[in-house]
Design a protein around this motif. Structure first.
Motif, PDB file in Angstrom:
ATOM      1  N   ILE A 140      36.309 -39.686 -27.957  1.00 54.03           N
ATOM      2  CA  ILE A 140      37.040 -39.340 -26.740  1.00 54.03           C
ATOM      3  C   ILE A 140      36.274 -38.850 -25.864  1.00 54.03           C
ATOM      4  CG2 ILE A 140      38.822 -37.820 -25.481  1.00 54.03           C
ATOM      5  CD1 ILE A 140      40.445 -37.791 -28.054  1.00 54.03           C
ATOM      6  N   ILE A 141      36.461 -39.480 -24.510  1.00 47.50           N
ATOM      7  CA  ILE A 141      35.442 -38.668 -23.407  1.00 47.50           C
ATOM      8  C   ILE A 141      36.450 -38.156 -22.431  1.00 47.50           C
ATOM      9  CG2 ILE A 141      34.108 -39.742 -21.448  1.00 47.50           C
ATOM     10  CD1 ILE A 141      33.461 -42.087 -22.969  1.00 47.50           C
ATOM     11  N   GLU A 142      36.225 -36.944 -21.801  1.00 51.86           N
ATOM     12  CA  GLU A 142      36.802 -36.304 -20.728  1.00 51.86           C
ATOM     13  C   GLU A 142      35.964 -35.977 -19.624  1.00 51.86           C
ATOM     14  OE1 GLU A 142      38.539 -32.576 -22.482  1.00 51.86           O
ATOM     15  OE2 GLU A 142      39.377 -33.763 -24.035  1.00 51.86           O
ATOM     16  N   ILE A 143      36.727 -36.174 -18.315  1.00 55.80           N
ATOM     17  CA  ILE A 143      36.133 -36.154 -17.143  1.00 55.80           C
ATOM     18  C   ILE A 143      37.054 -34.686 -16.627  1.00 55.80           C
ATOM     19  CG2 ILE A 143      35.315 -36.627 -14.836  1.00 55.80           C
ATOM     20  CD1 ILE A 143      35.102 -39.337 -16.129  1.00 55.80           C
ATOM     21  N   HIS A 144      36.226 -33.518 -16.437  1.00 55.75           N
ATOM     22  CA  HIS A 144      37.041 -32.473 -15.624  1.00 55.75           C
ATOM     23  C   HIS A 144      36.163 -32.201 -14.173  1.00 55.75           C
ATOM     24  CE1 HIS A 144      38.994 -31.041 -19.203  1.00 55.75           C
ATOM     25  NE2 HIS A 144      37.697 -31.834 -20.147  1.00 55.75           N
ATOM     26  N   SER A 145      36.597 -32.471 -13.377  1.00 52.62           N
ATOM     27  CA  SER A 145      36.206 -32.521 -12.098  1.00 52.62           C
ATOM     28  C   SER A 145      36.718 -31.260 -11.377  1.00 52.62           C
ATOM     29  CB  SER A 145      36.300 -33.685 -11.170  1.00 52.62           C
ATOM     30  OG  SER A 145      35.516 -34.506 -11.949  1.00 52.62           O
ATOM     31  N   THR A 146      36.044 -30.118 -10.845  1.00 49.92           N
ATOM     32  CA  THR A 146      36.683 -29.032 -10.039  1.00 49.92           C
ATOM     33  C   THR A 146      36.488 -29.342  -8.304  1.00 49.92           C
ATOM     34  OG1 THR A 146      34.712 -27.787 -10.401  1.00 49.92           O
ATOM     35  CG2 THR A 146      36.358 -27.303 -11.792  1.00 49.92           C
ATOM     36  N   ARG A 147      35.606 -30.268  -8.334  1.00 45.55           N
ATOM     37  CA  ARG A 147      35.337 -30.754  -6.873  1.00 45.55           C
ATOM     38  C   ARG A 147      34.635 -31.948  -6.687  1.00 45.55           C
ATOM     39  NH1 ARG A 147      32.046 -26.955  -2.253  1.00 45.55           N
ATOM     40  NH2 ARG A 147      32.392 -28.149  -0.541  1.00 45.55           N
ATOM     41  N   VAL A 148      35.133 -32.874  -5.956  1.00 46.43           N
ATOM     42  CA  VAL A 148      34.296 -33.943  -5.550  1.00 46.43           C
ATOM     43  C   VAL A 148      34.792 -34.188  -4.213  1.00 46.43           C
ATOM     44  CG1 VAL A 148      34.185 -36.662  -5.870  1.00 46.43           C
ATOM     45  CG2 VAL A 148      34.579 -35.012  -8.003  1.00 46.43           C
ATOM     46  N   ASP A 149      34.095 -34.115  -3.183  1.00 45.46           N
ATOM     47  CA  ASP A 149      34.145 -34.220  -1.763  1.00 45.46           C
ATOM     48  C   ASP A 149      33.847 -35.542  -1.398  1.00 45.46           C
ATOM     49  OD1 ASP A 149      34.659 -31.225  -1.578  1.00 45.46           O
ATOM     50  OD2 ASP A 149      32.573 -30.929  -1.005  1.00 45.46           O
ATOM     51  N   SER A 150      34.092 -35.920  -0.183  1.00 50.24           N
ATOM     52  CA  SER A 150      33.956 -37.189   0.406  1.00 50.24           C
ATOM     53  C   SER A 150      32.864 -37.331   1.470  1.00 50.24           C
ATOM     54  CB  SER A 150      35.166 -38.028   0.970  1.00 50.24           C
ATOM     55  OG  SER A 150      34.777 -39.170   1.655  1.00 50.24           O
ATOM     56  N   ASP A 151      31.958 -38.241   1.374  1.00 50.30           N
ATOM     57  CA  ASP A 151      30.863 -38.429   2.534  1.00 50.30           C
ATOM     58  C   ASP A 151      31.276 -39.411   3.203  1.00 50.30           C
ATOM     59  OD1 ASP A 151      30.207 -40.546   0.683  1.00 50.30           O
ATOM     60  OD2 ASP A 151      28.121 -40.115   0.954  1.00 50.30           O
ATOM     61  N   GLY A 152      32.446 -39.892   3.234  1.00 48.70           N
ATOM     62  CA  GLY A 152      32.945 -41.104   4.003  1.00 48.70           C
ATOM     63  C   GLY A 152      32.846 -42.476   3.408  1.00 48.70           C
ATOM     64  N   THR A 153      31.829 -42.369   1.962  1.00 46.54           N
ATOM     65  CA  THR A 153      31.551 -43.868   1.472  1.00 46.54           C
ATOM     66  C   THR A 153      32.575 -43.686   0.143  1.00 46.54           C
ATOM     67  OG1 THR A 153      29.862 -42.842   0.311  1.00 46.54           O
ATOM     68  CG2 THR A 153      29.560 -43.773   2.287  1.00 46.54           C
ATOM     69  N   ASN A 154      32.509 -45.190  -0.432  1.00 45.11           N
ATOM     70  CA  ASN A 154      33.345 -45.251  -1.542  1.00 45.11           C
ATOM     71  C   ASN A 154      32.561 -44.493  -2.997  1.00 45.11           C
ATOM     72  OD1 ASN A 154      35.189 -46.394  -0.213  1.00 45.11           O
ATOM     73  ND2 ASN A 154      34.698 -48.410  -1.043  1.00 45.11           N
ATOM     74  N   ARG A 155      33.396 -44.237  -3.957  1.00 43.26           N
ATOM     75  CA  ARG A 155      32.888 -43.839  -5.460  1.00 43.26           C
ATOM     76  C   ARG A 155      33.734 -44.217  -6.315  1.00 43.26           C
ATOM     77  NH1 ARG A 155      34.624 -40.779  -2.108  1.00 43.26           N
ATOM     78  NH2 ARG A 155      32.760 -40.280  -1.205  1.00 43.26           N
ATOM     79  N   THR A 156      33.302 -44.245  -7.583  1.00 49.39           N
ATOM     80  CA  THR A 156      33.894 -44.857  -8.836  1.00 49.39           C
ATOM     81  C   THR A 156      34.143 -43.700  -9.654  1.00 49.39           C
ATOM     82  OG1 THR A 156      33.469 -47.060  -8.281  1.00 49.39           O
ATOM     83  CG2 THR A 156      33.912 -46.608 -10.317  1.00 49.39           C
ATOM     84  N   MET A 157      35.206 -43.897 -10.811  1.00 45.81           N
ATOM     85  CA  MET A 157      35.409 -42.829 -11.890  1.00 45.81           C
ATOM     86  C   MET A 157      35.983 -43.623 -12.838  1.00 45.81           C
ATOM     87  SD  MET A 157      37.513 -39.397 -12.450  1.00 45.81           S
ATOM     88  CE  MET A 157      36.625 -38.287 -11.497  1.00 45.81           C
ATOM     89  N   GLY A 158      35.311 -43.981 -13.871  1.00 44.67           N
ATOM     90  CA  GLY A 158      35.706 -44.823 -15.123  1.00 44.67           C
ATOM     91  C   GLY A 158      34.547 -44.987 -15.961  1.00 44.67           C
ATOM     92  N   ILE A 159      35.121 -45.883 -16.855  1.00 43.23           N
ATOM     93  CA  ILE A 159      33.942 -46.219 -17.982  1.00 43.23           C
ATOM     94  C   ILE A 159      33.844 -47.922 -18.191  1.00 43.23           C
ATOM     95  CG2 ILE A 159      34.472 -44.120 -19.295  1.00 43.23           C
ATOM     96  CD1 ILE A 159      36.244 -45.856 -21.268  1.00 43.23           C
TER      97      ILE A 159
END
Length: 189
Positions: A120-139
């Motif tokens: 199992i893979i877990e992703i715990h994010s307490t903070r992900v801001d935006s710099d105005g561009t795109n980002r991806t979360m996945g496997i």
């Protein structure tokens, strides 16, 4: 806290997982933390531009928690450690207050957990801001043909606070079990 990982901009390291981890049916004993918000199990590409996954273009074989152009040389810490006892250990990788390259006042803090045996893979994010561009979360698998992205976080502009995502692999073992319709009274519990 754990062992510090010092990464330059658009850089990676190769480190021991501490146990064998199965990812999309392939076994790995090493992982590659990438400075740009993802972890790979093979390859050396550290592309800072997130992709819509699945995507056959390199990089592949990855766990993305905030894939974007991050710059750990501008601040924050990255560390890892293994906790627990076999066969239930966890590799923990912490990215804490890692700034975005475009705007280093915007930060990413995420913990990625790799679970021994269950894979199992877990992703715990307490903070992900935006710099105005795109980002991806996945496997994504090793050839970029199969991927699972968190809805709304596949090469799009998103933010999150106190977020959790888990990836649970499908069972690949087939087990045969014999069930008797009457109990065996000779057995003691």
């Amino acid at each position: 806290s754990g062992t510090a990982i010092v990464l330059g901009d658009d850089a990676y390291d190769i480190l021991s997982i501490g146990f064998t981890f199965s990812f999309f049916g392939n076994s790995y004993t090493f992982f590659r933390p990438i400075s740009n918000g993802y972890i790979r199990f093979s390859g050396t590409n550290t592309d800072p531009s997130p992709q819509f996954i699945p995507n056959g273009a390199n990089p592949d074989n990855l766990v993305a928690f905030a894939w974007d152009d991050l710059d750990p040389t501008a601040g924050g810490t990255i560390e890892y450690f293994v906790t627990g006892t076999a066969p239930s250990r966890k590799l923990i990788v912490n990215y804490t207050n890692i700034p975005f390259k475009i705007d280093n006042t915007k930060l990413v803090t995420s913990q990625i957990q790799f679970h021994e045996t269950t894979n199992i893979i877990e992703i715990h994010s307490t903070r992900v801001d935006s710099d105005g561009t795109n980002r991806t979360m996945g496997i994504e698998n090793s050839v970029g043909t199969v991927a699972y992205a968190v809805p709304g976080r596949n090469n799009s502009n998103w933010t999150t606070t106190n977020s959790f995502a888990t990836f649970i692999p499908s069972c690949t073992d087939i087990q045969t079990v014999t069930v008797n319709d009457t109990p065996d009274n000779s057995l003691a519990v």
